[in-house]
Write a protein that holds these residues in place. Structure first.
Motif, PDB file in Angstrom:
ATOM      1  N   ILE A 166       0.828  -1.206   0.000  1.00 28.57           N
ATOM      2  CA  ILE A 166       0.000   0.000   0.000  1.00 28.57           C
ATOM      3  C   ILE A 166       0.862   1.256   0.000  1.00 28.57           C
ATOM      4  O   ILE A 166       0.567   2.233  -0.709  1.00 28.57           O
ATOM      5  CB  ILE A 166      -0.940  -0.019   1.224  1.00 28.57           C
ATOM      6  N   LEU A 167       1.931   1.243   0.778  1.00 28.77           N
ATOM      7  CA  LEU A 167       2.790   2.422   0.891  1.00 28.77           C
ATOM      8  C   LEU A 167       3.875   2.469  -0.179  1.00 28.77           C
ATOM      9  O   LEU A 167       4.695   3.375  -0.189  1.00 28.77           O
ATOM     10  CB  LEU A 167       3.439   2.461   2.283  1.00 28.77           C
ATOM     11  N   GLY A 168       3.863   1.489  -1.077  1.00 28.94           N
ATOM     12  CA  GLY A 168       4.788   1.538  -2.207  1.00 28.94           C
ATOM     13  C   GLY A 168       6.168   1.001  -1.923  1.00 28.94           C
ATOM     14  O   GLY A 168       7.085   1.193  -2.721  1.00 28.94           O
ATOM     15  N   HIS A 209      -5.827  -9.680 -13.800  1.00 30.76           N
ATOM     16  CA  HIS A 209      -5.982  -8.283 -13.385  1.00 30.76           C
ATOM     17  C   HIS A 209      -7.437  -7.843 -13.548  1.00 30.76           C
ATOM     18  O   HIS A 209      -8.013  -7.217 -12.639  1.00 30.76           O
ATOM     19  CB  HIS A 209      -5.069  -7.380 -14.214  1.00 30.76           C
ATOM     20  N   THR A 210      -8.041  -8.178 -14.669  1.00 29.76           N
ATOM     21  CA  THR A 210      -9.445  -7.830 -14.899  1.00 29.76           C
ATOM     22  C   THR A 210     -10.343  -8.501 -13.877  1.00 29.76           C
ATOM     23  O   THR A 210     -11.281  -7.895 -13.347  1.00 29.76           O
ATOM     24  CB  THR A 210      -9.865  -8.249 -16.318  1.00 29.76           C
ATOM     25  N   LEU A 211     -10.037  -9.770 -13.580  1.00 28.84           N
ATOM     26  CA  LEU A 211     -10.825 -10.510 -12.605  1.00 28.84           C
ATOM     27  C   LEU A 211     -10.724  -9.864 -11.226  1.00 28.84           C
ATOM     28  O   LEU A 211     -11.727  -9.717 -10.517  1.00 28.84           O
ATOM     29  CB  LEU A 211     -10.336 -11.955 -12.546  1.00 28.84           C
ATOM     30  N   LEU A 212      -9.528  -9.462 -10.828  1.00 28.64           N
ATOM     31  CA  LEU A 212      -9.339  -8.838  -9.524  1.00 28.64           C
ATOM     32  C   LEU A 212     -10.124  -7.537  -9.403  1.00 28.64           C
ATOM     33  O   LEU A 212     -10.695  -7.236  -8.345  1.00 28.64           O
ATOM     34  CB  LEU A 212      -7.855  -8.586  -9.262  1.00 28.64           C
ATOM     35  N   GLN A 268     -17.134  -7.781  -4.680  1.00 30.55           N
ATOM     36  CA  GLN A 268     -16.893  -8.477  -3.412  1.00 30.55           C
ATOM     37  C   GLN A 268     -15.908  -7.682  -2.547  1.00 30.55           C
ATOM     38  O   GLN A 268     -14.837  -8.188  -2.164  1.00 30.55           O
ATOM     39  CB  GLN A 268     -16.322  -9.877  -3.685  1.00 30.55           C
ATOM     40  N   PRO A 269     -16.236  -6.436  -2.191  1.00 27.83           N
ATOM     41  CA  PRO A 269     -15.277  -5.622  -1.416  1.00 27.83           C
ATOM     42  C   PRO A 269     -14.938  -6.212  -0.055  1.00 27.83           C
ATOM     43  O   PRO A 269     -13.807  -6.076   0.422  1.00 27.83           O
ATOM     44  CB  PRO A 269     -15.996  -4.268  -1.277  1.00 27.83           C
ATOM     45  N   ASP A 287      -4.539   4.205  -6.687  1.00 34.52           N
ATOM     46  CA  ASP A 287      -5.614   4.551  -7.623  1.00 34.52           C
ATOM     47  C   ASP A 287      -6.899   3.759  -7.350  1.00 34.52           C
ATOM     48  O   ASP A 287      -7.875   3.873  -8.092  1.00 34.52           O
ATOM     49  CB  ASP A 287      -5.167   4.331  -9.070  1.00 34.52           C
ATOM     50  N   GLY A 288      -6.905   2.957  -6.275  1.00 33.65           N
ATOM     51  CA  GLY A 288      -8.094   2.206  -5.913  1.00 33.65           C
ATOM     52  C   GLY A 288      -8.185   0.825  -6.530  1.00 33.65           C
ATOM     53  O   GLY A 288      -9.078   0.051  -6.177  1.00 33.65           O
ATOM     54  N   SER A 289      -7.296   0.503  -7.439  1.00 31.22           N
ATOM     55  CA  SER A 289      -7.346  -0.817  -8.083  1.00 31.22           C
ATOM     56  C   SER A 289      -6.872  -1.891  -7.107  1.00 31.22           C
ATOM     57  O   SER A 289      -6.145  -1.615  -6.149  1.00 31.22           O
ATOM     58  CB  SER A 289      -6.472  -0.829  -9.339  1.00 31.22           C
ATOM     59  N   VAL A 290      -7.291  -3.119  -7.349  1.00 37.52           N
ATOM     60  CA  VAL A 290      -6.897  -4.252  -6.515  1.00 37.52           C
ATOM     61  C   VAL A 290      -5.624  -4.854  -7.086  1.00 37.52           C
ATOM     62  O   VAL A 290      -5.567  -5.188  -8.276  1.00 37.52           O
ATOM     63  CB  VAL A 290      -8.018  -5.315  -6.461  1.00 37.52           C
ATOM     64  N   GLN A 291      -4.614  -4.980  -6.242  1.00 34.12           N
ATOM     65  CA  GLN A 291      -3.334  -5.518  -6.679  1.00 34.12           C
ATOM     66  C   GLN A 291      -3.046  -6.830  -5.971  1.00 34.12           C
ATOM     67  O   GLN A 291      -3.427  -7.034  -4.821  1.00 34.12           O
ATOM     68  CB  GLN A 291      -2.201  -4.523  -6.358  1.00 34.12           C
TER      69      GLN A 291
END
Length: 222
Positions: free
Chosen positions: A72-74, A86-89, A96-97, A114-118
């Motif tokens: 999260i902090l890079g 990536h699309t599935l995540l 499913q948050p 950016d809010g994306s799931v990694q």
């Protein structure tokens, strides 16, 4: 650090943020916290270190472990995912948050700035992909994964505590060193923790591999 900015020794910083000096140094080791500025033999921290530690504490209160916080902090670059994964995540993140949050607590997934799931732990996610290829839908696999991780965490915490005590009790050298302060034992404690993690992980892997090889290890379809 400017001449006008506040300066803190590690003890003063620890008192200000409510964290032990040992934990502060551990965060530096993981590159979660920047190095202090040295003036002679004394290391000084400033308000940027205070803000960083407060951010770490805030994320820990939300249930994130250090691996997830690194992402999260890079500090830790999330594992690259294929386009399909990536699309599935991202879809799971929208639909499913709660599931994503549950896996983020264990450092499996993380939300980028950016809010994306990694994806943080590629090995675990690869097993989900393999199950999907075998016909198991992804969401049920992730739900089972989250539930298993929750259950294993309780078992693991107990095993680490009891195993660590037995290892210390069984080693005269470690038992003698255990009377010293933690700050003087950082190297020994870190090496012991790493060794225990590897020992327990391999023990669990061995049990599962033996179970898989056993003729009674079959799926009961009722």
């Amino acid at each position: 650090m400017t001449a006008e900015s506040p300066r803190y020794t590690v003890e003063e910083l620890a008192a200000k943020v409510g964290m032990s000096p040992r934990n502060i140094r551990a965060h530096q080791t993981r590159n979660l916290l920047g190095a202090p500025v040295r003036r002679g033999r004394t290391a000084y921290y400033d308000d940027s270190h205070v803000r960083r530690l407060e951010a770490i504490k805030s994320l820990q209160r939300q249930g994130y472990n250090l691996v997830a916080i690194e992402a999260i902090l890079g500090v830790r670059t999330p594992e690259p995912a294929g386009d399909g994964l990536h699309t599935l995540l991202q879809r799971i993140g929208r639909e499913q948050p709660v599931l994503v949050q549950a896996l983020a607590r264990h450092g499996v997934l993380a939300h980028a700035e950016d809010g994306s799931v990694q994806m943080v732990r590629a090995r675990l996610m690869r097993t989900v992909v393999e199950l999907n290829r075998a016909g198991v839908h992804t969401v049920p696999s992730l739900q089972v994964l989250a539930e298993v991780l929750d259950r294993l965490r309780i078992v693991a915490e107990d095993l680490v505590r009891t195993t660590g005590q037995r290892l210390v009790d069984g080693s005269p050298t470690l038992r003698a060193e255990a009377t010293a302060t933690w700050d003087n034992l950082e190297g020994t404690a870190d090496a012991l923790a790493t060794g225990m993690i590897h020992l327990l992980a391999e023990a669990f892997r061995t049990v599962l591999e033996n179970l898989a090889a056993s003729p009674v290890a079959t799926v009961d379809n009722g």
